[in-house]
Design a protein around this motif. Structure first.
Motif, mmCIF file in Angstrom:
data_model
loop_
_atom_site.group_PDB
_atom_site.id
_atom_site.type_symbol
_atom_site.label_atom_id
_atom_site.label_comp_id
_atom_site.label_asym_id
_atom_site.label_seq_id
_atom_site.Cartn_x
_atom_site.Cartn_y
_atom_site.Cartn_z
ATOM 1 N N GLY A 83 7.465 8.758 11.275
ATOM 2 C CA GLY A 83 8.452 7.813 11.783
ATOM 3 C C GLY A 83 8.799 6.661 10.866
ATOM 4 N N VAL A 84 8.508 6.767 9.586
ATOM 5 C CA VAL A 84 8.860 5.708 8.642
ATOM 6 C C VAL A 84 10.297 5.948 8.163
ATOM 7 N N ALA A 85 11.149 4.966 8.369
ATOM 8 C CA ALA A 85 12.537 5.062 7.913
ATOM 9 C C ALA A 85 12.585 4.932 6.393
ATOM 10 N N ILE A 86 13.410 5.768 5.780
ATOM 11 C CA ILE A 86 13.563 5.770 4.323
ATOM 12 C C ILE A 86 15.044 5.760 3.991
ATOM 13 N N SER A 87 15.428 4.879 3.066
ATOM 14 C CA SER A 87 16.810 4.821 2.578
ATOM 15 C C SER A 87 16.840 5.253 1.122
ATOM 16 N N LEU A 88 17.906 5.938 0.742
ATOM 17 C CA LEU A 88 18.072 6.435 -0.618
ATOM 18 C C LEU A 88 19.314 5.798 -1.233
ATOM 19 N N SER A 89 19.139 5.235 -2.423
ATOM 20 C CA SER A 89 20.254 4.660 -3.181
ATOM 21 C C SER A 89 20.225 5.229 -4.593
ATOM 22 N N ALA A 90 21.379 5.209 -5.243
ATOM 23 C CA ALA A 90 21.468 5.742 -6.604
ATOM 24 C C ALA A 90 22.437 4.891 -7.418
ATOM 25 N N ARG A 91 22.290 4.998 -8.732
ATOM 26 C CA ARG A 91 23.247 4.363 -9.641
ATOM 27 C C ARG A 91 23.350 5.206 -10.903
ATOM 28 N N GLU A 95 26.661 13.423 -8.895
ATOM 29 C CA GLU A 95 26.670 13.702 -10.329
ATOM 30 C C GLU A 95 26.726 12.381 -11.088
ATOM 31 N N GLY A 96 26.015 12.301 -12.189
ATOM 32 C CA GLY A 96 25.986 11.078 -12.991
ATOM 33 C C GLY A 96 24.880 10.111 -12.620
ATOM 34 N N THR A 97 24.051 10.450 -11.622
ATOM 35 C CA THR A 97 22.951 9.571 -11.220
ATOM 36 C C THR A 97 21.894 9.528 -12.320
ATOM 37 N N THR A 98 21.492 8.308 -12.673
ATOM 38 C CA THR A 98 20.431 8.128 -13.672
ATOM 39 C C THR A 98 19.219 7.393 -13.103
ATOM 40 N N HIS A 99 19.439 6.635 -12.020
ATOM 41 C CA HIS A 99 18.358 5.879 -11.385
ATOM 42 C C HIS A 99 18.441 6.067 -9.873
ATOM 43 N N VAL A 100 17.269 6.165 -9.253
ATOM 44 C CA VAL A 100 17.175 6.359 -7.812
ATOM 45 C C VAL A 100 16.235 5.301 -7.245
#
Length: 129
Positions: free
Chosen positions: A24-32, A61-66
């Motif tokens: 039940g731990v919420a996780i968010s994903l972001s990229a740049r 496509e083009g993601t280098t950092h997460v």
């Protein structure tokens, strides 16, 4: 799933204080796409009974950092409430780490499994397989 032009990410959480998965731990994903680029929120999910988060959004496509953001405060608040029902006592309130943010670099075509080993006063992370 990763392709030749994108990477993919998965994660799971083990609560090392009880030796069990953290459910039940919420996780968010972001990229740049580069060090100076803005973070783009891609969405999120929550861990299942096995502590796994199997449905994170695909990386563009083009993601280098997460960046994975784990919302740990609600998880520990729930665990503390459950423990006090069984054996009421005075304990530290709240989580020492109310959230954990893990940022890592990726390359296209690779899969990144990033497990979080968590307890109320510490955490560790590594690149899994």
């Amino acid at each position: 799933m990763s392709t030749e032009t994108t990477a993919s990410v998965s994660t799971h959480i083990l609560d090392t204080s009880i030796g069990r998965p953290a459910e039940g731990v919420a996780i968010s994903l972001s990229a740049r796409g580069g060090s100076g680029a803005e973070w783009v929120a891609l969405g999120g999910s929550a861990t299942d009974a096995d502590g796994r988060c199997k449905d994170l959004p695909a990386l563009p496509e083009g993601t280098t950092h997460v960046r994975l953001d784990f919302e740990t405060e609600a998880y520990f608040d729930k665990k503390q409430a459950e423990a006090q029902q069984d054996a009421p006592r005075v304990r530290d309130s709240g989580a020492f780490f109310p959230e954990v943010a893990i940022t890592f670099a990726v390359v296209p075509g690779e899969h990144y499994h990033v497990p979080l080993l968590l307890n109320p006063f510490g955490y560790s992370v590594y690149r899994g397989s």
